[in-house]
Design a protein around this motif. Sequence first.
Motif, PDB file in Angstrom:
ATOM      1  N   CYS A  10       0.833  -1.207   0.000  1.00 49.51           N
ATOM      2  CA  CYS A  10       0.000   0.000   0.000  1.00 49.51           C
ATOM      3  C   CYS A  10       0.866   1.255   0.000  1.00 49.51           C
ATOM      4  O   CYS A  10       0.598   2.214  -0.749  1.00 49.51           O
ATOM      5  N   ILE A  11       1.907   1.251   0.825  1.00 46.26           N
ATOM      6  CA  ILE A  11       2.810   2.407   0.893  1.00 46.26           C
ATOM      7  C   ILE A  11       3.538   2.600  -0.434  1.00 46.26           C
ATOM      8  O   ILE A  11       3.623   3.712  -0.967  1.00 46.26           O
ATOM      9  N   ARG A  12       4.053   1.492  -0.993  1.00 47.56           N
ATOM     10  CA  ARG A  12       4.773   1.569  -2.265  1.00 47.56           C
ATOM     11  C   ARG A  12       3.859   2.058  -3.378  1.00 47.56           C
ATOM     12  O   ARG A  12       4.243   2.912  -4.197  1.00 47.56           O
ATOM     13  N   PHE A  13       2.627   1.540  -3.388  1.00 53.05           N
ATOM     14  CA  PHE A  13       1.638   1.932  -4.397  1.00 53.05           C
ATOM     15  C   PHE A  13       1.332   3.429  -4.295  1.00 53.05           C
ATOM     16  O   PHE A  13       1.309   4.144  -5.300  1.00 53.05           O
ATOM     17  N   SER A  14       1.126   3.924  -3.087  1.00 56.26           N
ATOM     18  CA  SER A  14       0.789   5.329  -2.872  1.00 56.26           C
ATOM     19  C   SER A  14       1.941   6.245  -3.274  1.00 56.26           C
ATOM     20  O   SER A  14       1.744   7.275  -3.935  1.00 56.26           O
ATOM     21  N   ILE A  15       3.147   5.875  -2.879  1.00 64.62           N
ATOM     22  CA  ILE A  15       4.321   6.695  -3.204  1.00 64.62           C
ATOM     23  C   ILE A  15       4.544   6.749  -4.707  1.00 64.62           C
ATOM     24  O   ILE A  15       4.842   7.806  -5.272  1.00 64.62           O
ATOM     25  N   ASN A  16       4.380   5.594  -5.360  1.00 65.88           N
ATOM     26  CA  ASN A  16       4.613   5.546  -6.805  1.00 65.88           C
ATOM     27  C   ASN A  16       3.610   6.425  -7.557  1.00 65.88           C
ATOM     28  O   ASN A  16       3.959   7.157  -8.489  1.00 65.88           O
ATOM     29  N   HIS A  17       2.336   6.356  -7.150  1.00 69.40           N
ATOM     30  CA  HIS A  17       1.322   7.198  -7.783  1.00 69.40           C
ATOM     31  C   HIS A  17       1.581   8.671  -7.499  1.00 69.40           C
ATOM     32  O   HIS A  17       1.412   9.521  -8.379  1.00 69.40           O
ATOM     33  N   TYR A  18       2.000   8.981  -6.274  1.00 68.45           N
ATOM     34  CA  TYR A  18       2.286  10.374  -5.917  1.00 68.45           C
ATOM     35  C   TYR A  18       3.427  10.912  -6.774  1.00 68.45           C
ATOM     36  O   TYR A  18       3.347  12.022  -7.319  1.00 68.45           O
ATOM     37  N   LYS A  19       4.504  10.132  -6.913  1.00 71.92           N
ATOM     38  CA  LYS A  19       5.637  10.553  -7.739  1.00 71.92           C
ATOM     39  C   LYS A  19       5.214  10.723  -9.195  1.00 71.92           C
ATOM     40  O   LYS A  19       5.652  11.653  -9.883  1.00 71.92           O
ATOM     41  N   TYR A 229      10.925  -2.717 -11.014  1.00 71.90           N
ATOM     42  CA  TYR A 229      10.428  -1.401 -10.626  1.00 71.90           C
ATOM     43  C   TYR A 229       8.978  -1.573 -10.196  1.00 71.90           C
ATOM     44  O   TYR A 229       8.311  -2.545 -10.569  1.00 71.90           O
ATOM     45  N   SER A 230       8.482  -0.644  -9.406  1.00 70.08           N
ATOM     46  CA  SER A 230       7.102  -0.699  -8.944  1.00 70.08           C
ATOM     47  C   SER A 230       6.197  -0.010  -9.950  1.00 70.08           C
ATOM     48  O   SER A 230       6.442   1.135 -10.327  1.00 70.08           O
ATOM     49  N   SER A 231       5.152  -0.697 -10.367  1.00 69.09           N
ATOM     50  CA  SER A 231       4.269  -0.162 -11.401  1.00 69.09           C
ATOM     51  C   SER A 231       3.116   0.613 -10.771  1.00 69.09           C
ATOM     52  O   SER A 231       2.997   0.742  -9.557  1.00 69.09           O
ATOM     53  N   LEU A 232       2.223   1.118 -11.630  1.00 70.15           N
ATOM     54  CA  LEU A 232       1.032   1.813 -11.175  1.00 70.15           C
ATOM     55  C   LEU A 232      -0.085   0.832 -10.823  1.00 70.15           C
ATOM     56  O   LEU A 232      -1.158   1.245 -10.390  1.00 70.15           O
ATOM     57  N   HIS A 233       0.146  -0.464 -11.043  1.00 70.49           N
ATOM     58  CA  HIS A 233      -0.821  -1.493 -10.648  1.00 70.49           C
ATOM     59  C   HIS A 233      -0.528  -1.926  -9.215  1.00 70.49           C
ATOM     60  O   HIS A 233       0.619  -2.175  -8.854  1.00 70.49           O
ATOM     61  N   PHE A 234      -1.546  -2.036  -8.413  1.00 71.17           N
ATOM     62  CA  PHE A 234      -1.361  -2.355  -7.002  1.00 71.17           C
ATOM     63  C   PHE A 234      -0.742  -3.740  -6.819  1.00 71.17           C
ATOM     64  O   PHE A 234      -1.209  -4.725  -7.395  1.00 71.17           O
ATOM     65  N   GLY A 235       0.310  -3.788  -6.010  1.00 67.98           N
ATOM     66  CA  GLY A 235       0.913  -5.056  -5.634  1.00 67.98           C
ATOM     67  C   GLY A 235       1.733  -5.720  -6.719  1.00 67.98           C
ATOM     68  O   GLY A 235       2.165  -6.851  -6.562  1.00 67.98           O
ATOM     69  N   VAL A 236       1.965  -5.028  -7.842  1.00 70.53           N
ATOM     70  CA  VAL A 236       2.681  -5.646  -8.954  1.00 70.53           C
ATOM     71  C   VAL A 236       4.119  -5.149  -8.997  1.00 70.53           C
ATOM     72  O   VAL A 236       4.372  -3.951  -8.949  1.00 70.53           O
ATOM     73  N   GLN A 237       5.048  -6.065  -9.057  1.00 72.50           N
ATOM     74  CA  GLN A 237       6.456  -5.729  -9.211  1.00 72.50           C
ATOM     75  C   GLN A 237       6.853  -6.055 -10.639  1.00 72.50           C
ATOM     76  O   GLN A 237       7.004  -7.222 -11.008  1.00 72.50           O
ATOM     77  N   ASP A 238       6.956  -5.035 -11.460  1.00 71.18           N
ATOM     78  CA  ASP A 238       7.278  -5.232 -12.865  1.00 71.18           C
ATOM     79  C   ASP A 238       8.789  -5.261 -13.073  1.00 71.18           C
ATOM     80  O   ASP A 238       9.563  -4.876 -12.206  1.00 71.18           O
ATOM     81  N   HIS A 239       9.190  -5.720 -14.262  1.00 73.03           N
ATOM     82  CA  HIS A 239      10.601  -5.762 -14.615  1.00 73.03           C
ATOM     83  C   HIS A 239      10.808  -5.165 -16.008  1.00 73.03           C
ATOM     84  O   HIS A 239       9.921  -5.228 -16.852  1.00 73.03           O
ATOM     85  N   VAL A 240      11.987  -4.615 -16.224  1.00 77.44           N
ATOM     86  CA  VAL A 240      12.384  -4.143 -17.546  1.00 77.44           C
ATOM     87  C   VAL A 240      13.575  -4.982 -17.996  1.00 77.44           C
ATOM     88  O   VAL A 240      14.540  -5.160 -17.237  1.00 77.44           O
ATOM     89  N   PHE A 241      13.490  -5.508 -19.217  1.00 74.77           N
ATOM     90  CA  PHE A 241      14.562  -6.320 -19.792  1.00 74.77           C
ATOM     91  C   PHE A 241      15.168  -5.559 -20.974  1.00 74.77           C
ATOM     92  O   PHE A 241      14.435  -4.988 -21.786  1.00 74.77           O
ATOM     93  N   TYR A 242      16.493  -5.583 -21.079  1.00 74.25           N
ATOM     94  CA  TYR A 242      17.191  -4.897 -22.168  1.00 74.25           C
ATOM     95  C   TYR A 242      17.937  -5.931 -23.001  1.00 74.25           C
ATOM     96  O   TYR A 242      18.837  -6.607 -22.501  1.00 74.25           O
ATOM     97  N   TYR A 243      17.541  -6.041 -24.260  1.00 69.56           N
ATOM     98  CA  TYR A 243      18.187  -6.966 -25.189  1.00 69.56           C
ATOM     99  C   TYR A 243      18.980  -6.184 -26.228  1.00 69.56           C
ATOM    100  O   TYR A 243      18.468  -5.215 -26.799  1.00 69.56           O
TER     101      TYR A 243
END
Length: 255
Positions: A10-19, A229-243
């Motif tokens: 919840c805290i991570r979700f709120s901070i990410n949306h605020y940023k 990285y933390s996404s704008l979706h609640f509780g989701v930890q997304d990843h970025v891959f570089y090829y």
Amino acid sequence: MIPVNLFTSCIRFSINHYKHLCYLHEIGFLHHQELVDSGCFVVKILTQGTSRGYEGNESENPTHLPISAPAMEVIWSKLREIIDIEQTIFVDFGCGTGFALLSAMTIPLKGIVGVDLHKKSVEFAVSNTSAFGTQSHAACTNVEVHCADMLGFQLPQCNQMVLFMYEPLWTVPFAEAHDIYQGVLIAAKQKCSGTLIVAYVFAGHYGGNALDALKSAAVGGELISKHPYSSLHFGVQDHVFYYKIPTRSDRAKEN
């Protein structure tokens, strides 16, 4: 008592949306059309359901949240380490209403291209990028937005290219996604004479078929970096891959 992991989410979700919203305000994006508004999207999700369509299509699919501003900042930092930004054409497949394009316009890229299947999304993206191009924050105003599919779009000839993909084929079966990615990457190799990077955003909340298809279709590509990285979706930890996809210049160096 609230579980620790739920409280942390919840805290991570709120901070990410605020940023994210602070960034929209700082750069002036809040004046543009159909970019993400957290409260508005929560209401639409509750009243219209959670079905999703073509990734990136914020305007016709109100439950879609674009990539977050904090995530884009991390992506730009990483791309600066692996490619000459000022000589790079940035191509966003599934650009939606243009948030990633607007973020790209704050970077001194050589050029920016957005591609999306949906006409309404493209109309918003054209309007948004045109308006933002007149602001002092814009470092690159060489922007094109096209209504096309990934395979049908003709990539520009260039020396450095980044293909940005926010899971554009996440609903497509593996075999079909593999063929589309392979066709796009082969075409990109023919158009790019220097460094070719795929920056692929994987939303871990959804199935991995699209990412697996990209890995399978990477035509000799090498995974050079990845990060969460933390996404704008609640509780989701997304990843970025570089090829890094091999091009003519890589083959010349080997010889």
